[in-house]
Scaffold this active site. Structure first.
Site, PDB file in Angstrom:
ATOM      1  N   ASP A  87     -54.064   0.741 -27.476  1.00 34.02           N
ATOM      2  CA  ASP A  87     -54.982   1.320 -28.470  1.00 34.02           C
ATOM      3  C   ASP A  87     -54.314   2.168 -29.562  1.00 34.02           C
ATOM      4  O   ASP A  87     -54.906   2.389 -30.609  1.00 34.02           O
ATOM      5  CB  ASP A  87     -56.037   2.191 -27.767  1.00 34.02           C
ATOM      6  CG  ASP A  87     -56.928   1.375 -26.839  1.00 34.02           C
ATOM      7  OD1 ASP A  87     -56.992   0.150 -27.009  1.00 34.02           O
ATOM      8  OD2 ASP A  87     -57.562   1.972 -25.944  1.00 34.02           O
TER       9      ASP A  87
ATOM     10  N   THR B 159     -50.629   2.092 -23.659  1.00 36.36           N
ATOM     11  CA  THR B 159     -51.958   1.596 -24.037  1.00 36.36           C
ATOM     12  C   THR B 159     -51.848   0.803 -25.326  1.00 36.36           C
ATOM     13  O   THR B 159     -51.083   1.204 -26.221  1.00 36.36           O
ATOM     14  CB  THR B 159     -52.981   2.741 -24.230  1.00 36.36           C
ATOM     15  OG1 THR B 159     -54.148   2.207 -24.888  1.00 36.36           O
ATOM     16  CG2 THR B 159     -52.454   3.890 -25.077  1.00 36.36           C
TER      17      THR B 159
ATOM     18  N   GLY C  63     -56.015   0.751 -18.591  1.00 34.79           N
ATOM     19  CA  GLY C  63     -55.847  -0.634 -19.069  1.00 34.79           C
ATOM     20  C   GLY C  63     -54.376  -0.999 -19.120  1.00 34.79           C
ATOM     21  O   GLY C  63     -53.555  -0.182 -19.532  1.00 34.79           O
TER      22      GLY C  63
ATOM     23  N   ASP D 294     -54.790   7.802 -22.602  1.00 32.09           N
ATOM     24  CA  ASP D 294     -55.298   9.173 -22.669  1.00 32.09           C
ATOM     25  C   ASP D 294     -55.856   9.667 -21.324  1.00 32.09           C
ATOM     26  O   ASP D 294     -55.489  10.736 -20.838  1.00 32.09           O
ATOM     27  CB  ASP D 294     -56.387   9.198 -23.758  1.00 32.09           C
ATOM     28  CG  ASP D 294     -56.829  10.591 -24.068  1.00 32.09           C
ATOM     29  OD1 ASP D 294     -55.972  11.426 -24.357  1.00 32.09           O
ATOM     30  OD2 ASP D 294     -58.049  10.853 -23.985  1.00 32.09           O
TER      31      ASP D 294
ATOM     32  N   ARG E 133     -58.646   1.911 -12.937  1.00 32.67           N
ATOM     33  CA  ARG E 133     -59.281   3.118 -13.485  1.00 32.67           C
ATOM     34  C   ARG E 133     -59.922   3.795 -12.262  1.00 32.67           C
ATOM     35  O   ARG E 133     -60.872   3.265 -11.711  1.00 32.67           O
ATOM     36  CB  ARG E 133     -60.334   2.745 -14.517  1.00 32.67           C
ATOM     37  CG  ARG E 133     -59.770   1.978 -15.729  1.00 32.67           C
ATOM     38  CD  ARG E 133     -60.801   1.847 -16.808  1.00 32.67           C
ATOM     39  NE  ARG E 133     -60.418   0.865 -17.812  1.00 32.67           N
ATOM     40  CZ  ARG E 133     -59.559   1.082 -18.809  1.00 32.67           C
ATOM     41  NH1 ARG E 133     -58.966   2.252 -18.920  1.00 32.67           N
ATOM     42  NH2 ARG E 133     -59.289   0.137 -19.688  1.00 32.67           N
TER      43      ARG E 133
ATOM     44  N   ASP F  76     -53.951   5.324 -29.551  1.00 30.68           N
ATOM     45  CA  ASP F  76     -54.898   6.421 -29.804  1.00 30.68           C
ATOM     46  C   ASP F  76     -54.414   7.768 -29.286  1.00 30.68           C
ATOM     47  O   ASP F  76     -55.211   8.687 -29.122  1.00 30.68           O
ATOM     48  CB  ASP F  76     -56.270   6.077 -29.198  1.00 30.68           C
ATOM     49  CG  ASP F  76     -56.202   5.853 -27.691  1.00 30.68           C
ATOM     50  OD1 ASP F  76     -55.085   5.757 -27.142  1.00 30.68           O
ATOM     51  OD2 ASP F  76     -57.266   5.759 -27.063  1.00 30.68           O
TER      52      ASP F  76
ATOM     53  N   ARG G  82     -60.765   0.680 -28.492  1.00 35.62           N
ATOM     54  CA  ARG G  82     -61.692   1.750 -28.094  1.00 35.62           C
ATOM     55  C   ARG G  82     -62.176   2.477 -29.352  1.00 35.62           C
ATOM     56  O   ARG G  82     -62.727   1.808 -30.223  1.00 35.62           O
ATOM     57  CB  ARG G  82     -60.992   2.700 -27.124  1.00 35.62           C
ATOM     58  CG  ARG G  82     -61.945   3.376 -26.157  1.00 35.62           C
ATOM     59  CD  ARG G  82     -61.190   4.245 -25.180  1.00 35.62           C
ATOM     60  NE  ARG G  82     -60.531   3.478 -24.149  1.00 35.62           N
ATOM     61  CZ  ARG G  82     -61.111   3.090 -23.021  1.00 35.62           C
ATOM     62  NH1 ARG G  82     -62.342   3.418 -22.773  1.00 35.62           N
ATOM     63  NH2 ARG G  82     -60.453   2.390 -22.132  1.00 35.62           N
TER      64      ARG G  82
HETATM   65  O1  F6P Z   1     -57.665   1.037 -23.453  1.00 35.29           O
HETATM   66  C1  F6P Z   1     -57.341  -0.307 -23.570  1.00 35.29           C
HETATM   67  C2  F6P Z   1     -58.590  -1.143 -23.695  1.00 35.29           C
HETATM   68  O2  F6P Z   1     -58.196  -2.493 -23.737  1.00 35.29           O
HETATM   69  C3  F6P Z   1     -59.492  -0.803 -24.879  1.00 35.29           C
HETATM   70  O3  F6P Z   1     -59.016  -1.343 -26.081  1.00 35.29           O
HETATM   71  C4  F6P Z   1     -60.796  -1.373 -24.417  1.00 35.29           C
HETATM   72  O4  F6P Z   1     -61.879  -0.713 -25.031  1.00 35.29           O
HETATM   73  C5  F6P Z   1     -60.771  -1.101 -22.939  1.00 35.29           C
HETATM   74  O5  F6P Z   1     -59.412  -0.958 -22.567  1.00 35.29           O
HETATM   75  C6  F6P Z   1     -61.382  -2.161 -22.056  1.00 35.29           C
HETATM   76  O6  F6P Z   1     -61.385  -1.664 -20.755  1.00 35.29           O
HETATM   77  P1  F6P Z   1     -61.632  -2.518 -19.437  1.00 35.29           P
HETATM   78  O7  F6P Z   1     -60.349  -3.159 -19.056  1.00 35.29           O
HETATM   79  O8  F6P Z   1     -62.040  -1.501 -18.430  1.00 35.29           O
HETATM   80  O9  F6P Z   1     -62.693  -3.520 -19.766  1.00 35.29           O
END
Ligand code: F6P
Length: 320
Positions: free
Chosen positions: A127, A125, A11, A103, A72, A129, A171
């Site tokens: 998050d 990130t 992300g 992560d 991703r 985390d 997350r």
């Molecule tokens: O890891 C960052 C994040 O924005 C999280 O907070 C969220 O759960 C996820 O990515 C959303 O992912 P995507 O962009 O694949 O929808």
């Protein structure tokens, strides 16, 4: 080390551009060639690799997102994709790689490092985390974005005497909720690290109403088991208070990075290149207290994340 690569993965997060800029400029300042890899591990597998110049990172420190784009990558998880990524490192004679991501991305970096590629991981990130660092790049901006939105929501909630459940990202980590809730004076903060006591949530709402407070903001981190809609329905059923849901979503990932994120990104990007110049083993770069730290990548990723229980209790105490 003379030729290094840099990529952003997972992300996107505000501050990634400031980190790219710091990596490129520190590298060039030290007479290195720095290559930008597009779309994270996907672009590495496909050889989307270009030399960066001082000017290619001009005018980006203030921009959200990532000029290198991100992805991703599922292909990177396959033996063929992984081998192709390693081949591309060799084809382009890249001697080290800076990975800016969360992560999953840093775990991808660890695999490359175990295959012999020196890796520097930067925690990119929203998050927050990653246990080895107090703060990740983009977290501060995301908290401030959520905070602005909570301010707007409070205006209308208070005018209508409503309860509003505000869902924030993170997350499985409750830090965006916790920090935005504490800074925004939320009446309740619900995070995945703590069990939700729905009876207590409802009792507090009623007690506040009885004291004359007609509106409440409940911040729910997305990782909390009960969904925002379920939560709002239960609250409305059990208290009779009109309850709305606002999901902040991707606005938390965009926007111009705060000064804090830009400075952190600049310091971490600089540190990553310094370590590569010293032929260091693979490291994760972070911040502990006010100090930029580097920790063996494998060890950093094994650290256990602990919720900041003092801040959780503080948010609870101040929201009575
Ligand atoms: O890891 C960052 C994040 O924005 C999280 O907070 C969220 O759960 C996820 O990515 C959303 O992912 P995507 O962009 O694949 O929808």
């Amino acid at each position: 080390m003379k030729r290094i690569g840099v990529l952003t993965s997972g992300g996107d997060a505000p501050g990634m551009n400031a980190a790219i800029r710091a990596v490129v400029r520190t590298g060039i300042y030290n007479k290195m060639e720095v290559y930008g890899i597009k779309r994270g591990f996907e672009g590495l597998i496909d050889g989307e690799i270009m030399e960066m110049t001082v000017d290619s990172v001009s005018d980006i420190i203030q921009r959200g997102g990532t000029i290198l784009q991100t992805a991703r990558s599922e292909r990177f998880q396959t033996p063929e994709g992984f081998k192709r990524a390693l081949d591309m490192m060799q084809n382009f004679e890249l001697e080290g790689l800076v990975i800016i991501g969360g992560d999953g991305s840093l775990h991808g970096g660890l695999e490359l490092s175990q295959a012999g590629v020196p890796i520097m991981g930067l925690p990119g990130t929203i998050d927050n985390d990653l246990s080895y660092t107090d703060f990740t790049l983009g977290f501060d901006t995301a908290v401030n974005t959520a905070l602005n939105a909570i301010g707007n929501i409070r205006d209308t909630s208070s005018s209508h005497g409503r309860t509003t459940v505000v869902e924030v990202m993170g997350r499985n980590c409750g830090d965006i909720a916790l920090y935005a809730g504490l800074a925004g004076g939320a009446e309740t903060v619900l995070i995945p690290e703590e069990t939700v006591d729905i009876h207590l949530v409802c009792r507090n709402l009623i007690q506040r109403r009885n004291r004359g407070k007609l509106h409440s903001i409940i911040i729910r981190a997305e990782g909390v088991e009960m969904t925002s809609d379920e939560l709002a329905n239960v609250i409305q059923d059990r208290t009779g208070l009109e309850t709305k849901v606002v999901v902040l979503g991707y606005i938390q990932r965009g926007g111009s990075p705060t000064a804090r994120d830009r400075i952190l990104a600049s310091m971490m990007g600089y540190q990553a290149v310094q370590l590569l110049l010293q032929d260091s083993s693979s490291k994760a770069i972070g911040i502990r207290g006010s100090e930029i730290v580097d920790i063996e990548l494998e060890k950093a990723l094994q650290m256990e994340r602990k919720v900041d229980s003092c801040t959780v209790r503080l948010a609870e105490m101040l929201s009575i």
